[in-house]
Design an enzyme around this catalytic site. Structure first.
Site, PDB file in Angstrom:
ATOM      1  N   LEU A 145     127.451  56.469  26.831  1.00 38.23           N
ATOM      2  CA  LEU A 145     127.140  56.052  28.134  1.00 38.23           C
ATOM      3  C   LEU A 145     125.622  55.306  27.999  1.00 38.23           C
ATOM      4  CD1 LEU A 145     127.011  55.633  31.224  1.00 38.23           C
ATOM      5  CD2 LEU A 145     126.215  57.919  31.496  1.00 38.23           C
ATOM      6  N   SER A 146     125.560  54.115  28.314  1.00 37.64           N
ATOM      7  CA  SER A 146     124.248  53.544  28.856  1.00 37.64           C
ATOM      8  C   SER A 146     123.539  53.469  27.367  1.00 37.64           C
ATOM      9  CB  SER A 146     123.520  54.301  29.708  1.00 37.64           C
ATOM     10  OG  SER A 146     122.262  53.703  29.929  1.00 37.64           O
TER      11      SER A 146
END
Length: 373
Positions: A145-146
């Site tokens: 994520l991210s």
């Protein structure tokens, strides 16, 4: 396009948000120690279900900024699904000494290349798990994520021979930035390298010539931390690598969200793309459906679709055979890739080049916000 000051403020706010409680998840994960020289100075945690198939698949999970391994596991539900389906999970973990905001340093040249830094640390972790747990080296997957998604991009580009597939959730393409100022520009949607340059970045990141890992892209349409344009750039980057024609897509709606796929000449899906309608910056979860998975928290968002379950299906992690206890001796389906060499130089501190003018102002602001070493 948002001003740079707005992006810095949003990231500082993310750091101030409380992390999800992780005491339950912490008890599920085991620390991985002595896995190599660890040039990126990362931590490592893993989970092996009690009943696990021989030659089990391995899923590498990279948390986002302000998160840690145990909290991300609890919220995403990866070890929960491992119990159900009989695969092993590895959680590399950033340390605050490397990045005050606990972001993987995907934008630092020393941590975004083959053979050193954080990528080599992650490869060493994978090698240790393959050796110790009898993982099938042909069924290793990575997702994040991210900043973890951006580091997944790094891993897929720099060590493509290790991964059967990968997923980038609210992340950025490989080669998009070198240094913090560029990273912030790309996050807010400022145009970066051309499509051709992004494809060339992957081809030049390793000696690999194919076959390439399959790619799954996830992004919320209301993401105000990492602009949606980055999902478009990732898609075009990997379309060029796989040699699929952009206009030959197949479209369907999955759990209420647009889902597009692209196939190779043999009809195998090599790229899929989810745009989660109305979702902000985070991992999409389904915590209320017939098969709930994960837990809502900061950047772990209820969306009526579980990226964790959907990725497990995309990678065919569920075996038709019932999980069974591992035996003392486990046959390997193929030799371990040469890249799983856990030797390497220890991390050497590399001072950032001096910057003046606007660059120095940006870097000073980022350090004050805890977003830069």
């Amino acid at each position: 396009m948002r001003p740079l000051s707005s992006t810095i403020a949003r990231l500082a706010t993310l750091r101030a948000q409380p992390r999800p409680g992780n005491s339950a998840a912490a008890g599920r994960l085991r620390a991985l120690r002595d896995f190599g020289s660890n040039p990126g100075a990362l931590g490592a945690w893993f989970y092996v279900p009690e009943g696990v198939r021989e030659n089990a698949p391995l899923v590498v999970v990279l948390h986002g900024c302000t998160q840690d391994a145990a909290g991300y596991d609890l919220a995403s539900g990866w070890s929960q699904l491992a119990d159900e389906q009989g695969f092993i999970v590895l959680f590399p973990e950033q340390r605050r000494a490397n990045n005050t905001n606990l972001c993987f340093n995907w934008f630092e040249p020393a941590d975004s290349r083959r053979g050193g830094g954080e990528p080599l640390s992650i490869v060493q972790m994978i090698g240790a798990i393959v050796d110790r747990e009898g993982v099938d080296p042909s069924r290793i997957y990575v997702n994040g994520l991210s900043a973890g998604g951006a580091m997944a991009s790094v891993m897929l580009a720099t060590y493509p021979e290790l991964f059967a597939g990968g997923a980038i959730i609210a992340g950025l393409p490989f080669g998009a930035a070198a240094g913090v100022p560029q990273a912030l520009e790309r996050m807010r949607g400022t145009p970066g390298p051309s499509e051709a340059a992004l494809a060339a970045a992957i081809r030049g990141a390793s000696p690999h010539v194919g076959p390439w890992p399959t790619i799954s892209i996830w992004h919320g349409t209301a993401d105000h931390v990492v602009a949606l344009a980055n999902a478009d750039a990732i898609l075009k980057q990997w379309q060029a690598i796989h040699g699929v024609l952009p206009d030959l897509e197949r479209f369907e709606t999955v759990d209420g969200h647009p889902h597009r796929t692209w196939h190779d000449a043999k009809g195998r899906v090599v790229i899929e793309d989810y745009r989660i309608t109305g979702m902000g910056h985070g991992t999409p979860l389904d915590t209320k459906g017939a098969a709930p998975c994960g837990r809502i928290g900061p950047h772990m968002l209820e969306a009526g679709i579980s990226s964790t379950r959907r990725l497990a299906d995309f990678w065919a992690l569920r075996d038709a055979a019932a999980p069974r206890k591992r035996q003392a001796s486990r046959p390997r389906p193929q030799p371990i890739p040469a890249a799983l060499d856990r030797r390497g130089p220890a991390r050497a501190a590399t001072p950032s080049p001096a910057a003046g003018g606007v660059g120095k102002v940006i870097e000073d602001a980022l350090r004050a916000a805890g977003l830069m070493r």
